[in-house]
Design an enzyme around this catalytic site. Structure first.
Site, mmCIF file in Angstrom:
data_model
loop_
_atom_site.group_PDB
_atom_site.id
_atom_site.type_symbol
_atom_site.label_atom_id
_atom_site.label_comp_id
_atom_site.label_asym_id
_atom_site.label_seq_id
_atom_site.Cartn_x
_atom_site.Cartn_y
_atom_site.Cartn_z
ATOM 1 N N ASP A 1 1.522 -86.450 -79.993
ATOM 2 C CA ASP A 1 -0.411 -86.325 -80.379
ATOM 3 C C ASP A 1 -0.560 -87.730 -80.892
ATOM 4 O O ASP A 1 -0.341 -87.543 -82.448
ATOM 5 C CB ASP A 1 -0.352 -85.271 -80.386
ATOM 6 C CG ASP A 1 -2.171 -85.955 -80.003
ATOM 7 O OD1 ASP A 1 -3.346 -85.572 -79.161
ATOM 8 O OD2 ASP A 1 -3.122 -85.550 -81.001
ATOM 9 N N GLU B 1 2.139 -90.456 -77.408
ATOM 10 C CA GLU B 1 0.603 -90.718 -77.077
ATOM 11 C C GLU B 1 0.252 -91.815 -77.547
ATOM 12 O O GLU B 1 -0.115 -91.392 -78.626
ATOM 13 C CB GLU B 1 0.224 -89.207 -77.089
ATOM 14 C CG GLU B 1 -1.394 -89.352 -75.872
ATOM 15 C CD GLU B 1 -2.641 -89.034 -76.617
ATOM 16 O OE1 GLU B 1 -2.855 -89.032 -77.924
ATOM 17 O OE2 GLU B 1 -2.870 -88.634 -75.808
HETATM 18 C C1 NOJ Z 1 -4.367 -86.682 -77.721
HETATM 19 C C2 NOJ Z 1 -5.020 -85.502 -76.635
HETATM 20 O O1 NOJ Z 1 -3.929 -85.371 -76.308
HETATM 21 C C3 NOJ Z 1 -6.145 -84.838 -76.666
HETATM 22 O O2 NOJ Z 1 -6.293 -83.862 -75.566
HETATM 23 C C4 NOJ Z 1 -6.918 -84.841 -78.376
HETATM 24 O O3 NOJ Z 1 -8.507 -84.166 -78.224
HETATM 25 C C5 NOJ Z 1 -6.684 -85.983 -79.091
HETATM 26 N N1 NOJ Z 1 -5.280 -86.860 -79.324
HETATM 27 C C6 NOJ Z 1 -7.104 -85.654 -80.075
HETATM 28 O O4 NOJ Z 1 -5.681 -84.488 -80.701
#
Ligand code: NOJ
Ligand code: MG
Length: 583
Positions: free
Chosen positions: A231, A301
């Site tokens: 993430d 991500e």
């Molecule tokens: C990206 C995640 O996909 C999202 O859902 C989340 O709120 C943020 N990162 C913080 O972890």
């Protein structure tokens, strides 16, 4: 093991001709499991509830994992299921080695992995290195300056203004809106939170923190996971000294609490981010080498520039992410064929020699693809993400064309929506794309046996559900399954790629592989029917006849029919997958 192989997976630009023709060579060699795979993203609160509390859980997921298998997907990525106060629905982890009781127990997790193994599916854990929950023991001890936790988070002294008032260390704004700094009396310092105040940023310059994360990865790999989706990786480091960020004059945002107000030159894309991912990669590779030689995959991500996205692949000698997510199709590309062809080309042209492509149109942070584009384009979008060369990623519900659900202010759960207030929550909330999966036409879409659900079920479930579509011969889900079976062919896996556009709205591509049937994918992104389309004018060596393989649900042509590639008709929103004989 997987690295030298990956190096060979060259997909480099062959030519970008003067007529906007775009061609990329195919791939020679063996593909690893994750390259052939479609990853199916499960939002764990919304897949299937087994105990009637209105929230999905591990048992529900395990008992219905066969759905993922039936689609033909090779892996299920679960958004976070760790112990969490659920302020950001699991992206605020209070223990990296425990399952939250809302979802179940470690034994139920083991049962999920065992079931997945029976079905030949891999389970991918979400992993959140940028921040933990403020309820994590590490944070509680860090507040008290208890070693070794004292510097586990990003702490900074207040600034004191001319009037002697306490001020945050910098003007930084959090992604969810409002200041990115929160003062803690007990410690007398501010901590940084790039997301919700309940998500303090971990200090990744502290090696002890990285070691903690690595050992959590080992913990889950020991339990049999097939890899991690990592993430917010481009938020992992901030500039030393916490300098103020400048205004973002391009964004048109005038609210100083809105994330878009500033240009995030000191809080995003720090070059140290790549190094941490390389360390994670070394760990998953080591685990595979010491166990079964099956690659444990890393998907990362980062919403960032194409140049930065590619850096996550690592460098010539040190591998990084297997799959930095490609978010180019998650942008709103509208109905313009050129936007699609430019997006695909941008990704393909920038892919390093050691890189491998991936394609997706949705996730739990973006409005449903069916709503962003059009419900009628669902099949065409699935054709694009599954038949371009590379790994596909499907967000639960895309296989049946799930749409955004209207969620009232009172029902709003997402902190990003709540922070925006009753007048603006709809612009920010991610709830509309996170609603319960629509299994059948029973109450609550068959999602729960209870009498409420954590987010409302979309009223369209009565017709739009898995069961109804499975009973229809021509339905989104059956088209999706056909696409995934076409993906099994050498052409879909390794064939070359040629992209063409005709007019403003026809996006077309071919895939060819020596001695195999080729594929021609046509998508009319427009709202007008296209007639007398002559594909021979744009593709070289295209046979005069092609065989219809897969169509949109409303198409008039049917599978098995032959069509004339010099004289095609395409309905508005229509997608067609055609077979073409190899030269
Ligand atoms: C990206 C995640 O996909 C999202 O859902 C989340 O709120 C943020 N990162 C913080 O972890
Ligand atoms: Mg439940």
């Amino acid at each position: 093991m997987s690295w030298p192989l990956t190096v060979a997976f060259a997909l480099v630009v062959l030519s970008t001709g003067c007529h906007g023709d775009m061609d990329w060579p195919g791939f020679e060699g063996e593909l690893d499991w994750w390259q052939k795979a479609v990853f199916y993203q499960i939002y764990p609160r919304s897949f299937k509830d087994s105990d009637g509390d209105g929230i999905s859980d591990l048992k529900g997921i395990t008992n219905n994992l066969v759905h993922v298998y039936n689609l033909g997907a090779a892996a299920a990525w679960l958004s976070p299921i760790y112990k969490s106060p659920m302020k950001d629905f699991g992206y605020d982890i209070s223990n990296y080695e425990e399952i939250d009781p809302i979802f179940g127990t470690i034994d139920e997790f083991k049962a999920l992995v065992a079931r997945a193994k029976e079905l030949g599916i891999k389970i991918i854990m979400d992993f959140v290195p940028n921040h933990s929950s403020d309820q994590h023991e590490w944070f509680q001890k860090s507040i008290k300056r208890e070693d070794p936790y004292t510097n586990y988070y990003v702490w900074a002294d207040p600034k004191i203004d001319a009037d002697g008032n306490r001020k945050p260390p910098s003007n930084w704004i959090s992604v969810f809106g409002g200041p990115a700094w929160e003062f803690v009396e007990e410690r007398g310092q501010y901590y940084l939170h790039q997301f919700d105040p309940s998500q303090p940023d971990l200090n990744l310059t502290n090696d002890l923190v990285v070691e903690e994360l690595l050992s959590a990865m080992d913990f889950w790999m020991d339990l049999g996971v097939g890899g991690f989706r990592v993430d917010a990786v481009n938020h992992m480091f901030e500039a030393d000294g916490f300098p103020d960020e400048p205004r973002n004059n391009q964004s048109g945002v005038n609210d100083p609490n809105d994330y878009g107000y500033l240009d995030h030159i000191y809080t995003k894309d720090d070059p140290r981010c790549y190094g941490v991912i390389e360390r994670f990669r070394a760990r998953v590779d080591a685990f595979a080498a010491e166990s079964d030689n099956v690659t444990r995959v890393l998907m990362t991500e980062a919403y960032t520039s194409i140049e930065n996205a590619m850096k996550y692949f690592g460098n010539e000698t040190v591998p990084g992410s297997h799959m930095p997510f490609n978010f180019l199709l998650i942008n709103n590309l509208g109905r313009w064929a050129k936007n699609f062809s430019d997006a695909v080309s941008l990704w393909m042209d920038n892919l390093p020699e050691r890189g491998w492509a991936n394609w997706l149109v949705g996730n739990h942070d973006q409005h449903r693809a069916a709503t962003r584009y059009a419900p009628e384009l669902v099949d065409a979008l699935n054709m694009i993400i599954t038949l371009l060369p590379g790994t596909g990623v499907t967000y639960y519900g895309e296989e049946i064309g799930m749409e955004n659900t209207f969620v009232t202010w009172q029902e709003t759960q997402d902190p990003q929506g709540c922070n925006a207030g009753p007048d603006h929550y709809q612009e920010k909330s991610r709830d509309p794309e996170r609603t319960p999966f629509q299994w059948n036409d029973e109450p609550f879409a068959g999602f729960t046996s209870g009498n409420s659900t954590w987010l409302p079920v979309n009223p369209n479930y009565v017709k739009l559900n898995v069961k109804a579509q499975e009973l229809e011969t021509v339905s989104h889900i059956n088209i999706y399954k056909q696409l995934l079976s076409v993906r099994e062919t050498p052409t879909a896996q390794k064939g070359d790629l040629s992209i063409r556009t005709i007019g403003d709205h026809l996006f077309a591509f071919t895939r060819n592989y020596p001695d195999e049937e080729g594929l021609l994918v046509l998508v009319n992104l427009g709202l007008e029917e296209m007639n007398n389309v002559n594909l021979q004018t744009v593709f070289d060596k295209l046979p005069e006849e092609a065989t219809v393989k897969i169509t949109s649900i409303f198409s008039k042509v049917i599978a098995g029919e032959t069509v004339d590639t010099k004289d095609m008709t395409l309905l508005p929103n229509e997608g067609l997958v055609l077979g073409i004989s190899s030269e």
